[in-house]
Design an enzyme around this catalytic site. Sequence first.
Site, PDB file in Angstrom:
ATOM      1  N   LYS A 171       0.885  -1.174   0.000  1.00 34.54           N
ATOM      2  CA  LYS A 171       0.000   0.000   0.000  1.00 34.54           C
ATOM      3  C   LYS A 171       0.916   1.216   0.000  1.00 34.54           C
ATOM      4  O   LYS A 171       1.442   1.595   1.033  1.00 34.54           O
ATOM      5  CB  LYS A 171      -0.868  -0.021   1.264  1.00 34.54           C
ATOM      6  CG  LYS A 171      -2.237   0.656   1.127  1.00 34.54           C
ATOM      7  CD  LYS A 171      -2.222   2.139   0.846  1.00 34.54           C
ATOM      8  CE  LYS A 171      -1.884   2.991   2.047  1.00 34.54           C
ATOM      9  NZ  LYS A 171      -1.721   4.423   1.669  1.00 34.54           N
ATOM     10  N   GLU A 246       9.722   1.547  10.906  1.00 38.64           N
ATOM     11  CA  GLU A 246      10.703   2.637  10.872  1.00 38.64           C
ATOM     12  C   GLU A 246       9.911   3.943  10.944  1.00 38.64           C
ATOM     13  O   GLU A 246       9.116   4.229  10.053  1.00 38.64           O
ATOM     14  CB  GLU A 246      11.549   2.527   9.604  1.00 38.64           C
ATOM     15  CG  GLU A 246      12.791   3.380   9.672  1.00 38.64           C
ATOM     16  CD  GLU A 246      12.586   4.737   9.070  1.00 38.64           C
ATOM     17  OE1 GLU A 246      12.199   5.677   9.810  1.00 38.64           O
ATOM     18  OE2 GLU A 246      12.793   4.872   7.846  1.00 38.64           O
ATOM     19  N   CYS A 280      13.494  10.601   6.918  1.00 38.01           N
ATOM     20  CA  CYS A 280      13.418  10.020   8.266  1.00 38.01           C
ATOM     21  C   CYS A 280      14.732  10.185   9.000  1.00 38.01           C
ATOM     22  O   CYS A 280      14.756  10.433  10.197  1.00 38.01           O
ATOM     23  CB  CYS A 280      13.021   8.555   8.194  1.00 38.01           C
ATOM     24  SG  CYS A 280      13.896   7.636   6.922  1.00 38.01           S
ATOM     25  N   GLU A 379       9.946  15.927  15.591  1.00 39.66           N
ATOM     26  CA  GLU A 379      10.317  15.896  14.180  1.00 39.66           C
ATOM     27  C   GLU A 379       9.513  16.956  13.413  1.00 39.66           C
ATOM     28  O   GLU A 379       8.298  17.018  13.552  1.00 39.66           O
ATOM     29  CB  GLU A 379       9.991  14.499  13.629  1.00 39.66           C
ATOM     30  CG  GLU A 379      10.478  14.256  12.238  1.00 39.66           C
ATOM     31  CD  GLU A 379      10.243  12.808  11.785  1.00 39.66           C
ATOM     32  OE1 GLU A 379       9.089  12.356  11.806  1.00 39.66           O
ATOM     33  OE2 GLU A 379      11.234  12.156  11.409  1.00 39.66           O
TER      34      GLU A 379
HETATM   35  P1  NAI Z   1       1.547   8.537   8.010  1.00 41.69           P
HETATM   36  O1  NAI Z   1       2.259   7.689   9.002  1.00 41.69           O
HETATM   37  O2  NAI Z   1       0.117   8.886   8.255  1.00 41.69           O
HETATM   38  O3  NAI Z   1       1.611   7.815   6.550  1.00 41.69           O
HETATM   39  C1  NAI Z   1       2.543   6.869   6.130  1.00 41.69           C
HETATM   40  C2  NAI Z   1       1.834   5.710   5.437  1.00 41.69           C
HETATM   41  O4  NAI Z   1       0.922   5.103   6.364  1.00 41.69           O
HETATM   42  C3  NAI Z   1       0.978   6.110   4.234  1.00 41.69           C
HETATM   43  O5  NAI Z   1       1.052   5.088   3.261  1.00 41.69           O
HETATM   44  C4  NAI Z   1      -0.421   6.168   4.812  1.00 41.69           C
HETATM   45  O6  NAI Z   1      -1.431   5.937   3.845  1.00 41.69           O
HETATM   46  C5  NAI Z   1      -0.389   5.034   5.812  1.00 41.69           C
HETATM   47  N1  NAI Z   1      -1.370   5.154   6.909  1.00 41.69           N
HETATM   48  C6  NAI Z   1      -1.853   6.278   7.489  1.00 41.69           C
HETATM   49  N2  NAI Z   1      -2.754   5.973   8.449  1.00 41.69           N
HETATM   50  C7  NAI Z   1      -2.831   4.628   8.497  1.00 41.69           C
HETATM   51  C8  NAI Z   1      -3.559   3.699   9.285  1.00 41.69           C
HETATM   52  N3  NAI Z   1      -4.404   4.100  10.234  1.00 41.69           N
HETATM   53  N4  NAI Z   1      -3.373   2.372   9.081  1.00 41.69           N
HETATM   54  C9  NAI Z   1      -2.513   1.945   8.140  1.00 41.69           C
HETATM   55  N5  NAI Z   1      -1.813   2.767   7.352  1.00 41.69           N
HETATM   56  C10 NAI Z   1      -1.941   4.092   7.515  1.00 41.69           C
HETATM   57  O7  NAI Z   1       2.413   9.842   7.808  1.00 41.69           O
HETATM   58  P2  NAI Z   1       1.963  11.232   7.121  1.00 41.69           P
HETATM   59  O8  NAI Z   1       0.594  11.608   7.586  1.00 41.69           O
HETATM   60  O9  NAI Z   1       2.173  11.092   5.669  1.00 41.69           O
HETATM   61  O10 NAI Z   1       3.039  12.229   7.717  1.00 41.69           O
HETATM   62  C11 NAI Z   1       2.927  12.718   9.055  1.00 41.69           C
HETATM   63  C12 NAI Z   1       4.283  12.765   9.708  1.00 41.69           C
HETATM   64  O11 NAI Z   1       4.807  11.443   9.835  1.00 41.69           O
HETATM   65  C13 NAI Z   1       5.365  13.517   8.952  1.00 41.69           C
HETATM   66  O12 NAI Z   1       5.310  14.883   9.190  1.00 41.69           O
HETATM   67  C14 NAI Z   1       6.612  12.889   9.522  1.00 41.69           C
HETATM   68  O13 NAI Z   1       6.939  13.479  10.753  1.00 41.69           O
HETATM   69  C15 NAI Z   1       6.211  11.450   9.747  1.00 41.69           C
HETATM   70  N6  NAI Z   1       6.653  10.603   8.603  1.00 41.69           N
HETATM   71  C16 NAI Z   1       7.794   9.886   8.734  1.00 41.69           C
HETATM   72  C17 NAI Z   1       8.289   9.162   7.666  1.00 41.69           C
HETATM   73  C18 NAI Z   1       9.550   8.390   7.765  1.00 41.69           C
HETATM   74  O14 NAI Z   1      10.244   8.262   6.780  1.00 41.69           O
HETATM   75  N7  NAI Z   1       9.867   7.807   8.898  1.00 41.69           N
HETATM   76  C19 NAI Z   1       7.614   9.166   6.366  1.00 41.69           C
HETATM   77  C20 NAI Z   1       6.368   9.907   6.349  1.00 41.69           C
HETATM   78  C21 NAI Z   1       5.941  10.603   7.442  1.00 41.69           C
END
Ligand code: NAI
Length: 477
Positions: A171, A246, A280, A379
Site C-alpha cells: 500500500k 521505521e 526520516c 520531528e
Molecule cells: P503517516 O504515518 O500517516 O503515513 C505513512 C503511510 O501510512 C501512508 O502510506 C499512509 O497511507 C499510511 N497510513 C496512514 N494511516 C494509516 C492507518 N491508520 N493504518 C494503516 N496505514 C496508515 O504519515 P503522514 O501523515 O504522511 O506524515 C505525518 C508525519 O509522519 C510527517 O510529518 C513525519 O513526521 C512522519 N513521517 C515519517 C516518515 C519516515 O520516513 N519515517 C515518512 C512519512 C511521514
Amino acid sequence: MSSLFIDGQQCPASGGQSIVVHSPVTGEVIGEIARGQAQDIDLAVNAARRALNGRWGQQSATDRGRVLVRIGEAVLRHIDELADIEARDTGKPLTLARKDIEALARYFEFYGGACDKVHGEVIPYLPGYSVNVVREPCGVVGHIIPWNYPAQMLGRTLAPALAMGNTSVLKPAEEACLTSLRFAQIATEAGLPAGVLNIVTGFGREAGAALAAHPGINLMTFTGSPAVGVAIQTATAANHVKCVLELGGKSPQVVFADADLDKAVPVIVGAIIQNAGQTCSAGSRLLIQREVFDQVIERVAARFREIRVGLPSSAPDCGPIITQAQFLRVNQFIQECKDSGLPVLAEGILDDNLPAGGYYVRPTLFGPVPRTHKLAQEEVFGPVLAALPFDDEDDAVALANGTDYGLVCAVWTENGARQHRLAKRLEGGQVFINCYGAGGGVELPFGGVRKSGHGREKGLLALEEFSITKTIVFHHG
Ligand code: NAI
Ligand code: MG
C-alpha cells in the site's frame, strides 16, 4: 485514473472511487488514483497467497535471484521515465529522483545476488540426532510505505521480501504512488510472476488499516509516523503478526571543537536539507561544543543563506514540500518557533517566479534552542535545523540521546579515541563518524530504537527480518 495492480493485472478499485492528486510544484490537480478499500486488500492478499503456493514458492533461490537482478536491470533501462514520474509526483529535484531510481535498481541487484547465499545451520546435539536449522519465507508480507522516498522505500522493503521467497501486498502512500504502479508493470515484464507483487493504492485509514488487520498477512512492514506505527502494531497484534517499523527521528549531528569544519559544514547542511528535510534520517539537531558554537554557527548560517528552493527541473537544493497539508504543518511549526522567541540564525532563498500554488518552504536555522523546546524534541519533517550548545563529552551524549527517538547519529571530531567512545554510547541504528548517511548505503543495516521503531532493513540483516527459521531434528540412533 491509475489502477490497482492485483494478480499481474491492472484493475479498478472495487468501489469505483478515486483520490485526486495535486502537483507539489504548482498545487494544480494532475490526476487521480484508485481508492482501494478492504475488498481490494482481500483480493490482493488472496492473489499473494496463491502465488506463494505456486511457481514462485517452488522455484530455486538461484532462479528467484535471476528474476530480481533482471528487475534491477529493467529499472535502469527505464531510469529517465521513472525519475521523471518520481520528480513529478513528489516535487523532489530531478537529480535526487534519479539517484532514488538508481537506489531502487541497486536494491534488486543486491538482494538478487544475495538470495542464493542464505543457508542454514547444522547444530551438534545429542548422540543419535542430527539437527538442521533452515530459513523459510514468512509467507505473505504487507508493506505500507510513505511518500518521501517512494522509489527507495519500494526497493528497501520489497527486494529483501521477494529475495526470501515471500509474496507481497504493498500500500503506497496516497500522496505519491505513481512510481510503484509503473514499477509493477516493469517488474512483470522482467519476469515477476503474477500475484507475487500486488499494489493497492488508497487512504491509510482505509486500504492501509485493512492491510494491517488482514488475517492472511504473515509479516507487516511500515515506514511513517509513530502514531500510525502504534495503530499498525495494535492491528497486527490481534493476528500475532510481527512488525518491522521505521518511524523517523530527531537525529543529532554532534560537532566537537576539534572537528574539521571544511569537511563538516557542507555535509551538516546537506543532511538536513536533502529532500527539503522530508527524510526520516535527516540530521535535524546540530549539537555544537560551546567554545566553538558561534564560530560553527557562522559557517553553517553562511551556507544556509545560499540554499536555493526551486523547481524540480532546475537542480535546486530543495524542491517543494509534498502536499498542502505538510506545507501548512511545517510552516506552522516554523511560525510557532518564531513566536516563542527562538532566534532565526539564517534562512534560505526562494527562487523568483515560483508557481503561487506550489508548496515552497524557506529553509530555516534556529539557535540556540533550549533543550526542552518543541524544536529540540519533535520531528519537523521540513528544512529546519535546530542548533544547541553542549559542554563536554558526557553532556554531548546526554543531549544526543535525550529525545524519544533514536535512528541515526553523526559525530564530527578528529580525536580517534573519542570517535570510538561516542560510537558506543550514542543510541540509534546507525552512527556516522565524520560523515553522514553514507549515500544511502543499500548494504548498511538500518533501523531505530525507541520511538524510531524496531527491526532492521537494508543489508544482509534484512534477509533475517523477512524470513523465519525452522529447526528440524532427526533421530536416527
Ligand atoms: P503517516 O504515518 O500517516 O503515513 C505513512 C503511510 O501510512 C501512508 O502510506 C499512509 O497511507 C499510511 N497510513 C496512514 N494511516 C494509516 C492507518 N491508520 N493504518 C494503516 N496505514 C496508515 O504519515 P503522514 O501523515 O504522511 O506524515 C505525518 C508525519 O509522519 C510527517 O510529518 C513525519 O513526521 C512522519 N513521517 C515519517 C516518515 C519516515 O520516513 N519515517 C515518512 C512519512 C511521514
Ligand atoms: Mg497521516
